[in-house]
Design a protein around this motif. Structure first.
Motif, PDB file in Angstrom:
ATOM      1  N   VAL A 201       0.835  -1.201   0.000  1.00  0.00           N
ATOM      2  CA  VAL A 201       0.000   0.000   0.000  1.00  0.00           C
ATOM      3  C   VAL A 201       0.869   1.250   0.000  1.00  0.00           C
ATOM      4  CG1 VAL A 201      -1.624   1.360   1.377  1.00  0.00           C
ATOM      5  CG2 VAL A 201      -2.001  -1.101   1.064  1.00  0.00           C
ATOM      6  N   VAL A 202       1.918   1.265   0.832  1.00  0.00           N
ATOM      7  CA  VAL A 202       2.800   2.436   0.887  1.00  0.00           C
ATOM      8  C   VAL A 202       3.486   2.664  -0.456  1.00  0.00           C
ATOM      9  CG1 VAL A 202       4.911   3.366   1.928  1.00  0.00           C
ATOM     10  CG2 VAL A 202       3.176   2.300   3.376  1.00  0.00           C
ATOM     11  N   LEU A 203       4.026   1.595  -1.053  1.00  0.00           N
ATOM     12  CA  LEU A 203       4.790   1.744  -2.295  1.00  0.00           C
ATOM     13  C   LEU A 203       3.894   2.112  -3.484  1.00  0.00           C
ATOM     14  CD1 LEU A 203       7.301  -1.236  -2.018  1.00  0.00           C
ATOM     15  CD2 LEU A 203       7.776   1.186  -1.682  1.00  0.00           C
ATOM     16  N   PHE A 204       2.690   1.550  -3.545  1.00  0.00           N
ATOM     17  CA  PHE A 204       1.839   1.791  -4.704  1.00  0.00           C
ATOM     18  C   PHE A 204       0.922   3.001  -4.540  1.00  0.00           C
ATOM     19  CE2 PHE A 204       3.064  -2.555  -5.754  1.00  0.00           C
ATOM     20  CZ  PHE A 204       3.139  -2.522  -7.137  1.00  0.00           C
ATOM     21  N   GLN A 308      11.921   9.024   1.002  1.00  0.00           N
ATOM     22  CA  GLN A 308      11.303   9.935   0.035  1.00  0.00           C
ATOM     23  C   GLN A 308       9.793  10.040   0.248  1.00  0.00           C
ATOM     24  OE1 GLN A 308      13.815  11.319  -1.828  1.00  0.00           O
ATOM     25  NE2 GLN A 308      15.018   9.815  -0.660  1.00  0.00           N
ATOM     26  N   ILE A 309       9.224   9.092   0.973  1.00  0.00           N
ATOM     27  CA  ILE A 309       7.771   9.003   1.103  1.00  0.00           C
ATOM     28  C   ILE A 309       7.296   9.383   2.503  1.00  0.00           C
ATOM     29  CG2 ILE A 309       5.775   7.485   0.766  1.00  0.00           C
ATOM     30  CD1 ILE A 309       7.643   5.576  -0.759  1.00  0.00           C
ATOM     31  N   LEU A 310       8.043   8.956   3.530  1.00  0.00           N
ATOM     32  CA  LEU A 310       7.568   9.007   4.902  1.00  0.00           C
ATOM     33  C   LEU A 310       8.451   9.870   5.785  1.00  0.00           C
ATOM     34  CD1 LEU A 310       6.969   5.158   5.248  1.00  0.00           C
ATOM     35  CD2 LEU A 310       5.205   6.867   4.805  1.00  0.00           C
ATOM     36  N   SER A 311       7.922  10.236   6.937  1.00  0.00           N
ATOM     37  CA  SER A 311       8.712  10.901   7.969  1.00  0.00           C
ATOM     38  C   SER A 311       9.661   9.894   8.611  1.00  0.00           C
ATOM     39  CB  SER A 311       7.784  11.479   9.034  1.00  0.00           C
ATOM     40  OG  SER A 311       7.085  10.430   9.694  1.00  0.00           O
ATOM     41  N   ASN A 316      10.892   4.366  10.379  1.00  0.00           N
ATOM     42  CA  ASN A 316      11.203   3.409  11.455  1.00  0.00           C
ATOM     43  C   ASN A 316      10.109   2.361  11.581  1.00  0.00           C
ATOM     44  OD1 ASN A 316      13.561   4.770  12.038  1.00  0.00           O
ATOM     45  ND2 ASN A 316      12.643   6.013  13.652  1.00  0.00           N
ATOM     46  N   GLY A 317       8.854   2.794  11.523  1.00  0.00           N
ATOM     47  CA  GLY A 317       7.742   1.855  11.655  1.00  0.00           C
ATOM     48  C   GLY A 317       7.673   0.877  10.505  1.00  0.00           C
ATOM     49  N   LEU A 318       7.849   1.385   9.285  1.00  0.00           N
ATOM     50  CA  LEU A 318       7.770   0.505   8.120  1.00  0.00           C
ATOM     51  C   LEU A 318       8.947  -0.465   8.083  1.00  0.00           C
ATOM     52  CD1 LEU A 318       5.759   0.189   5.820  1.00  0.00           C
ATOM     53  CD2 LEU A 318       7.260   1.558   4.376  1.00  0.00           C
TER      54      LEU A 318
END
Length: 503
Positions: A201-204, A308-311, A316-318
């Protein structure tokens, strides 16, 4: 027709077989077919059969952890191949390794034993060479007792401490929590799939994407090889590393193993392969720059993509979502390795065989073999303090050593299918009339992968960049020859000694 019987061996070898047959025989929980398989292989049921079919499939899927490792271990594929290179090398590796996996699955159906490759070599090879080939295959597998540790290591000693913590965790789960593991397998499979969904979900859905044409057609020769073709061949190691499987060594703890172990091996591989392909496509679509990803300070291109996507907290969570299944994969990998060590010691292939092959009478697990594999992993990690290059050289043996054992075992079953197929044991999971062709294709791919696994990432490498696996592989092979000459030739007789006569 080869005479596979006890009469071919000396009285001392038959005495060993008799001793093996009189070892403790706890109350049986296995099916009639399991009992028949163990009887045919000349083995008593010492381990507890508490893995049901779904748990065996879960074990295979979580142990392999394909999508996790294709994210973690893709630097070499990106450097030598780039976006399109790592994608297409994954595709042909998935197909090529598929021939290997189904060949191993069929052998696991014919001989469902913890010994795995070295037992298959002993049973299916020419009687003239079975003892030597089986012994060297078993000793080379011993070189695989390492941890697949993907964590970032700012300091070598910190990485070693991390390995110690992992070893302690692995020992606890495989000894004190062993009775929970079969019941936990389905939960681990659910975790494996849930974590995959989150990353997908995060990547797409959250990342900006490259054009599809760039992902599937843009290659990168970061190793500065003379041709893109050579660069691609060297970069395929990233895809190969995510395709290894060691589920067969749990055969003596799976109910109705002759049927369900090969199913677990095959379905675990192809299911994981599809999950890995989806993750890889999402990762490549979200990767803005291959050179920047390779130069990232973290050392891991997937962390560069996440940043590039997340804080920072999101990264850390992913990352934790990826590492949790990997930790359990290491636990299962050690369990599998310990069973193979136990089986090889049971057949007098190691020093101190009685101790290593000891089975805890209450837990009915090979506690000493588990402790030994953990101890060796810990001792190997100490090398990392003095020289990370030496440590990396040792663990780089993983792919080459497994390719060798696959090559020998598949060669032996091909020999048996061609020369005397009627002497092969019955199997409940069969490749049918295409089996021989599939075995040959698998063997050809093994040689192909083995050859390229020895190459360095770039021409004229420095010492720290050199692929030392060829040196370590030759060293381990020479060591196995010496062990055979001074110990194995006298004490090791091979699993085939215990197999009743088949004509």
């Amino acid at each position: 027709m080869p005479d596979i019987s006890l009469s071919r061996f000396s009285s001392s070898e038959r005495d060993h077989t008799d001793k093996n047959q009189t070892r403790m025989s706890p109350q049986m929980e296995d099916s009639p077919q399991d009992q028949e398989d163990m009887r045919r292989m000349g083995r008593l049921q010492e381990l507890r059969r508490n893995f049901r079919p779904l748990a065996a499939l879960s074990f295979s899927a979580v142990l392999q952890a394909t999508w996790e490792f294709i994210l973690i271990s893709n630097s070499q594929g990106l450097e030598n191949g780039g976006l399109a290179g790592i994608f297409w090398s994954y595709v042909w590796t998935f197909v090529g390794f598929g021939f290997i996996i189904v060949s191993l699955a069929e052998m696991a159906s014919m001989a469902p034993t913890s010994g795995g490759q070295y037992h298959w070599v002993s049973e299916f090879s020419s009687p003239r060479y079975q003892k030597f080939l089986s012994y060297t295959t078993g000793t080379i597998i011993q070189g695989l007792i390492t941890l697949r540790d993907p964590s970032y290591e700012p300091q070598n000693w910190q990485g070693t401490l991390f390995v110690f913590a992992m070893v302690a965790l692995i020992y606890f789960f495989n000894v004190y929590a062993a009775s929970w593991m079969p019941r936990m397998q389905n939960l681990l499979l659910a975790l494996h799939l849930l974590c995959w969904v989150i990353v997908v979900v995060v990547l797409f859905a959250m990342a900006p994407h490259n054009p599809a044409k760039r992902v599937f057609t843009e290659f990168h020769n970061g190793g500065n090889w003379s041709s893109m073709g050579i660069s691609l061949m060297i970069g395929q190691i990233s895809a190969i590393y995510g395709s290894l499987n060691a589920t067969a060594h749990m055969s003596e703890e799976v109910k109705d193993a002759g049927r369900y172990v090969p199913i677990a091996i095959a379905w675990g591989y192809f299911g994981n392969g599809i999950l890995g392909l989806v993750i890889l496509i999402g990762f490549l679509l979200a990767l803005p720059s291959v050179p920047d990803a390779l130069d990232d300070s973290t050392g891991f291109p997937f962390l560069y993509v996440f940043r590039q996507i997340l804080s920072t907290s999101g990264v850390n969570g992913l990352t934790a979502i990826i590492l949790i299944p990997v930790i359990f994969s290491n636990i299962l990998f050690n369990a599998s390795t310990a069973r193979q060590t136990y089986a090889f010691a049971r057949d007098r292939g190691l020093p101190f065989t009685d101790w290593i092959a000891g089975v805890d009478p209450r837990r009915r697990i090979p506690v000493h073999a588990i402790a030994l594999s953990c101890l060796i992993s810990g001792l190997l990690s100490l090398i990392n303090i003095g020289s990370q290059m030496a440590f990396n050289a040792i663990i780089s043996l993983n792919v080459a050593a497994l390719m060798y054992t696959y090559a020998v075992s598949i060669s032996c079953v091909i020999y048996r299918k061609i020369t005397c197929p009627e002497t092969l044991p019955p199997r409940r999971w069969s490749l049918g009339r295409f089996g021989l062709a599939i075995n040959i294709l698998g063997l050809l791919y093994v040689f192909f992968a083995l050859f390229w696994s020895f190459w360095p990432p770039r021409p004229s490498p420095k010492a720290k960049e050199f692929n030392w696996s060829v040196v370590i592989f030759v060293g381990v092979f020479i060591m196995s020859l010496l062990m055979y000459m001074f110990q194995g030739r006298k004490s090791y007789v091979g699993p085939v000694v215990a197999i009743p006569r088949r004509v």
